[in-house]
Design a protein around this motif. Structure first.
Motif, PDB file in Angstrom:
ATOM      1  N   LEU A 149       0.808  -1.564  -0.222  1.00 59.87           N
ATOM      2  CA  LEU A 149      -0.163  -0.422  -0.303  1.00 59.87           C
ATOM      3  C   LEU A 149       0.438   1.576  -0.194  1.00 59.87           C
ATOM      4  CD1 LEU A 149      -2.807  -1.297   1.997  1.00 59.87           C
ATOM      5  CD2 LEU A 149      -2.842  -0.350   0.246  1.00 59.87           C
ATOM      6  N   LYS A 152       2.082   1.428  -3.229  1.00 61.73           N
ATOM      7  CA  LYS A 152       1.392   2.156  -4.252  1.00 61.73           C
ATOM      8  C   LYS A 152       0.978   3.585  -4.093  1.00 61.73           C
ATOM      9  CE  LYS A 152      -0.394  -2.014  -6.266  1.00 61.73           C
ATOM     10  NZ  LYS A 152       0.546  -2.023  -7.275  1.00 61.73           N
ATOM     11  N   VAL A 153       0.953   4.289  -2.998  1.00 62.21           N
ATOM     12  CA  VAL A 153       0.981   5.479  -2.750  1.00 62.21           C
ATOM     13  C   VAL A 153       1.794   6.731  -2.795  1.00 62.21           C
ATOM     14  CG1 VAL A 153      -0.218   7.384  -1.450  1.00 62.21           C
ATOM     15  CG2 VAL A 153      -1.603   4.434  -1.073  1.00 62.21           C
TER      16      VAL A 153
END
Length: 160
Positions: A149, A152-153
């Motif tokens: 996460l 990706k962020v």
């Protein structure tokens, strides 16, 4: 940023030192000490993306061993208190946890309650190896999910 801090961060970013530092931080963060390992993992992976699986493995191993240390702390505390009281000690508020047994250690990844949960598992004398196995699964899943996460962020890194 001071030169010594830049040097320290550069040294920790090296794959040889970074994985060792990640292991220590991960181990300490799984005890009752207020340390977090996610930032160390994320930082190492941002600087060395090719270390994704080794870093996940090292963080999981360190965090699981830290949970095992907490389990032994709970077992030791139980024995000391039983010896001092000259009778077995049971905490009525924790009886519900006994229904779950070692499977409760799957929740050792949770913030705030995960580390004390490992201590309580030792206190309640849950079997060591099943507890460690459940701890490892929970911690591995946490590291995988959080790291993917975050990558990706913040694909370019965290804003400074």
């Amino acid at each position: 940023m001071p030169d010594w801090l830049v040097s320290l961060l550069h040294w920790l970013a090296m794959p040889e030192a970074g994985l060792g530092a990640l292991f220590v931080v991960s181990l300490l963060s799984a005890t009752l000490l207020p340390v977090g390992s996610e930032a160390a993992l994320f930082g190492l992976l941002k600087l060395n993306p090719d270390l994704f699986w080794p870093a996940i493995a090292v963080a999981t191993l360190g965090n699981t061993l830290g949970g095992a240390v907490s389990w032994f702390m709970g077992l030791g505390a139980h024995r000391v208190i039983d010896k001092a009281r000259h009778q077995p000690t049971e905490l009525h508020a924790l009886r519900w946890l006994q229904r779950f047994g070692p499977k409760a250690c799957l929740m050792a990844w949770l913030p705030l309650i995960g580390d004390p949960l490992c201590v309580v598992a030792g206190w309640l004398k849950f079997p060591f190896w099943p507890c460690v196995g459940y701890m490892a699964v929970g911690k591995l899943l946490r590291y995988l999910i959080l790291t993917v996460l975050l990558l990706k962020v913040f694909p370019g890194g965290l804003p400074v």
